[in-house]
Design an enzyme around this catalytic site. Structure first.
Site, short mmCIF file in Angstrom:
data_model
loop_
_atom_site.label_atom_id
_atom_site.label_comp_id
_atom_site.label_asym_id
_atom_site.label_seq_id
_atom_site.Cartn_x
_atom_site.Cartn_y
_atom_site.Cartn_z
N LYS A 129 36.05 3.77 25.46
CA LYS A 129 34.96 4.68 25.76
C LYS A 129 34.04 4.00 26.77
O LYS A 129 33.48 2.96 26.50
CB LYS A 129 34.17 5.06 24.51
CG LYS A 129 32.99 5.99 24.83
CD LYS A 129 32.00 6.05 23.70
CE LYS A 129 30.71 6.69 24.20
NZ LYS A 129 29.62 6.59 23.22
N GLY A 132 20.70 8.68 20.12
CA GLY A 132 19.88 8.33 18.96
C GLY A 132 18.67 9.21 18.73
O GLY A 132 17.88 8.95 17.83
N ALA A 180 26.28 11.88 21.60
CA ALA A 180 24.86 11.50 21.63
C ALA A 180 23.95 12.69 21.39
O ALA A 180 24.13 13.76 21.97
CB ALA A 180 24.49 10.83 22.96
N GLY A 181 22.97 12.46 20.52
CA GLY A 181 21.91 13.44 20.30
C GLY A 181 22.05 14.30 19.07
O GLY A 181 21.13 15.03 18.70
N ASN A 214 26.88 8.45 15.65
CA ASN A 214 26.64 7.23 14.89
C ASN A 214 25.31 7.30 14.16
O ASN A 214 25.24 7.35 12.94
CB ASN A 214 26.70 6.03 15.82
CG ASN A 214 26.57 4.69 15.10
OD1 ASN A 214 26.53 3.65 15.73
ND2 ASN A 214 26.49 4.67 13.78
N THR A 215 24.21 7.39 14.93
CA THR A 215 22.88 7.34 14.34
C THR A 215 22.65 8.46 13.34
O THR A 215 22.00 8.25 12.30
CB THR A 215 21.80 7.39 15.43
OG1 THR A 215 22.06 6.37 16.39
CG2 THR A 215 20.42 7.18 14.85
#
Length: 265
Positions: free
Chosen positions: A107, A168, A194-195, A216-217
């Site tokens: 990635k 994040g 993301a987001g 992830n977050t």
């Protein structure tokens, strides 16, 4: 490994075939045990690892993430998080290939700003071109610009990963129109990256026709990461089913669920 869902037709990245459309990361967890349990609950088959921030064997004295995430069970996706120029990103991918015995699925993300973590698109194009020529299968993080998504696909990237919102942030998809446009014009998998903040964000991404979501977050920063991972797994499946089913057309005015025609009184 995740179990195939009856309404999930799977998707391919390069020559690899997957059934789980949820991709997860390994950062920000309290410890290795929580990492392993959350990933197990997510049902993910692809797990991304930040090469510059995670020990994959570079330091024999530190815990090795591969001790809890076996390459025999998961498809590992080394990423270039923390890279701010093309040369560093390329070097990081080559290091990952050495550490993982020739593994070439990566990635790519090349960041342009430490505060927003938005991608540097010029450097991303440069790194992507080099990596593709070097035999890597590149899944690439980018913004939500349909033109940039097409250029990255034309370069030979095997998947394009537009952001939903800043990394994040947990803000969810800020521009659904652009994501839908990217999906409609792509010949490679499109995965929101993301987001995402909660399960409904993941479901929306899938309802827009995305092939998957990487997060992830949203899982690691939840009060109960293992439970949130389970929720995200279900949201991905629900969103995919809704996309396949085809939603009703939105209407401005009410439409009775039980029509008045043919009443018995």
């Amino acid at each position: 490994m995740s179990q195939e869902h009856p309404c999930d037709d799977g998707f391919s990245v390069g020559e690899r075939r997957f059934h789980s459309r949820l991709l997860v990361g390994t950062g920000k967890y309290r410890d290795m045990d929580e990492t392993a349990r959350a990933i197990e609950a997510s049902g993910a088959e692809i797990v991304t690892i930040a090469v510059r921030r995670t020990n994959m064997g570079q330091d024999p004295a530190e815990p090795n993430i591969l001790d809890v995430l076996s390459p025999d069970r998961y498809t590992l996706l080394p990423n270039t998080a923390g890279c701010y120029d093309a040369a560093t990103a390329v070097r990081t991918c080559r290091l990952a290939r050495e550490l993982l015995d020739g593994h070439n699925l990566v990635k790519l993300e090349v960041l342009g700003d430490e505060r927003t973590l938005f991608p540097d698109l010029v450097a991303t194009l440069e790194a992507a071109e080099t990596l593709v020529k070097d035999g890597f299968e590149v899944m690439v993080y980018t913004n939500d610009d349909p033109i940039m998504a097409r250029r990255l696909e034309d370069l030979g990237c095997v998947a394009v990963m537009p952001l939903a919102a800043p990394i994040g942030s947990g803000l969810g998809i800020r521009n659904r129109l652009n994501i839908r446009t990217i999906v409609e014009n792509a010949a490679v998998p499109i995965l929101v990256d993301a987001g995402v903040g909660t399960a409904s964000d993941a479901a929306v991404a899938m309802e827009l026709g995305c092939d998957g979501v990487l997060m992830n977050t949203a899982i690691a920063a939840a009060r109960d990461p293992v439970l949130m991972a389970s929720a995200m797994r279900k949201a991905i499946q629900a969103g995919r089913e809704a996309y396949l089913a085809g939603r009703m057309a939105p209407k401005r005015y009410a439409s009775a669920s039980s029509p008045m025609d043919g009443l018995f009184f």
